[in-house]
Motif scaffolding. Structure first.
Motif, PDB file in Angstrom:
ATOM      1  N   ILE A 139       0.842  -1.199   0.000  1.00 30.86           N
ATOM      2  CA  ILE A 139       0.000   0.000   0.000  1.00 30.86           C
ATOM      3  C   ILE A 139       0.879   1.252   0.000  1.00 30.86           C
ATOM      4  N   LEU A 140       1.916   1.253   0.825  1.00 31.94           N
ATOM      5  CA  LEU A 140       2.836   2.387   0.869  1.00 31.94           C
ATOM      6  C   LEU A 140       3.522   2.590  -0.479  1.00 31.94           C
ATOM      7  N   ALA A 141       3.924   1.490  -1.114  1.00 31.04           N
ATOM      8  CA  ALA A 141       4.593   1.587  -2.414  1.00 31.04           C
ATOM      9  C   ALA A 141       3.668   2.215  -3.450  1.00 31.04           C
ATOM     10  N   ARG A 142       2.434   1.787  -3.494  1.00 28.46           N
ATOM     11  CA  ARG A 142       1.488   2.350  -4.460  1.00 28.46           C
ATOM     12  C   ARG A 142       1.197   3.818  -4.191  1.00 28.46           C
ATOM     13  N   LEU A 143       1.104   4.181  -2.915  1.00 29.81           N
ATOM     14  CA  LEU A 143       0.866   5.586  -2.578  1.00 29.81           C
ATOM     15  C   LEU A 143       2.039   6.469  -2.987  1.00 29.81           C
ATOM     16  N   LEU A 144       3.257   5.984  -2.789  1.00 26.85           N
ATOM     17  CA  LEU A 144       4.426   6.764  -3.183  1.00 26.85           C
ATOM     18  C   LEU A 144       4.479   6.954  -4.698  1.00 26.85           C
ATOM     19  N   ILE A 145       4.239   5.875  -5.434  1.00 20.46           N
ATOM     20  CA  ILE A 145       4.252   5.971  -6.892  1.00 20.46           C
ATOM     21  C   ILE A 145       3.144   6.895  -7.375  1.00 20.46           C
ATOM     22  N   PHE A 146       1.952   6.753  -6.804  1.00 23.22           N
ATOM     23  CA  PHE A 146       0.832   7.604  -7.193  1.00 23.22           C
ATOM     24  C   PHE A 146       1.119   9.069  -6.887  1.00 23.22           C
ATOM     25  N   LYS A 172      10.883   6.463  -7.410  1.00 19.03           N
ATOM     26  CA  LYS A 172      11.963   5.506  -7.156  1.00 19.03           C
ATOM     27  C   LYS A 172      11.790   4.802  -5.817  1.00 19.03           C
ATOM     28  N   SER A 173      11.394   5.548  -4.793  1.00 13.96           N
ATOM     29  CA  SER A 173      11.195   4.918  -3.496  1.00 13.96           C
ATOM     30  C   SER A 173       9.983   3.990  -3.517  1.00 13.96           C
ATOM     31  N   GLY A 174       8.958   4.337  -4.278  1.00 16.05           N
ATOM     32  CA  GLY A 174       7.811   3.444  -4.423  1.00 16.05           C
ATOM     33  C   GLY A 174       8.177   2.167  -5.148  1.00 16.05           C
ATOM     34  N   ALA A 175       8.997   2.281  -6.183  1.00 15.12           N
ATOM     35  CA  ALA A 175       9.446   1.091  -6.911  1.00 15.12           C
ATOM     36  C   ALA A 175      10.321   0.214  -6.017  1.00 15.12           C
ATOM     37  N   PHE A 176      11.165   0.842  -5.203  1.00 16.05           N
ATOM     38  CA  PHE A 176      12.005   0.091  -4.272  1.00 16.05           C
ATOM     39  C   PHE A 176      11.147  -0.665  -3.263  1.00 16.05           C
TER      40      PHE A 176
END
Length: 68
Positions: A22-29, A50-54
């Protein structure tokens, strides 16, 4: 009642299995939204993406969906 030792591992599993994707998707979004508003990539949007992809790669690795 869950024993104390099992509870620690259960919480860790829940964070990795539910919270990290969930955190990854929020960062990418968030990165894509900033990019869409400004019309071009900037430092903040690229760092967020980049942090969301990581985080997404880490979540997939923890779930066992990585390369085999």
């Amino acid at each position: 009642m869950i024993p104390l030792l099992a509870r620690k591992y259960l919480y860790r599993y829940l964070i990795v299995a539910i919270g990290l994707p969930i955190l990854a998707r929020l960062l990418i979004f968030g990165g894509l939204a900033i990019e869409r508003r400004s019309g071009k990539p900037n430092f903040v949007s690229s760092v967020l993406k980049k942090s969301g992809a990581f985080a997404q790669r880490r979540a997939e690795k923890a779930a066992g969906k990585g390369k085999q």
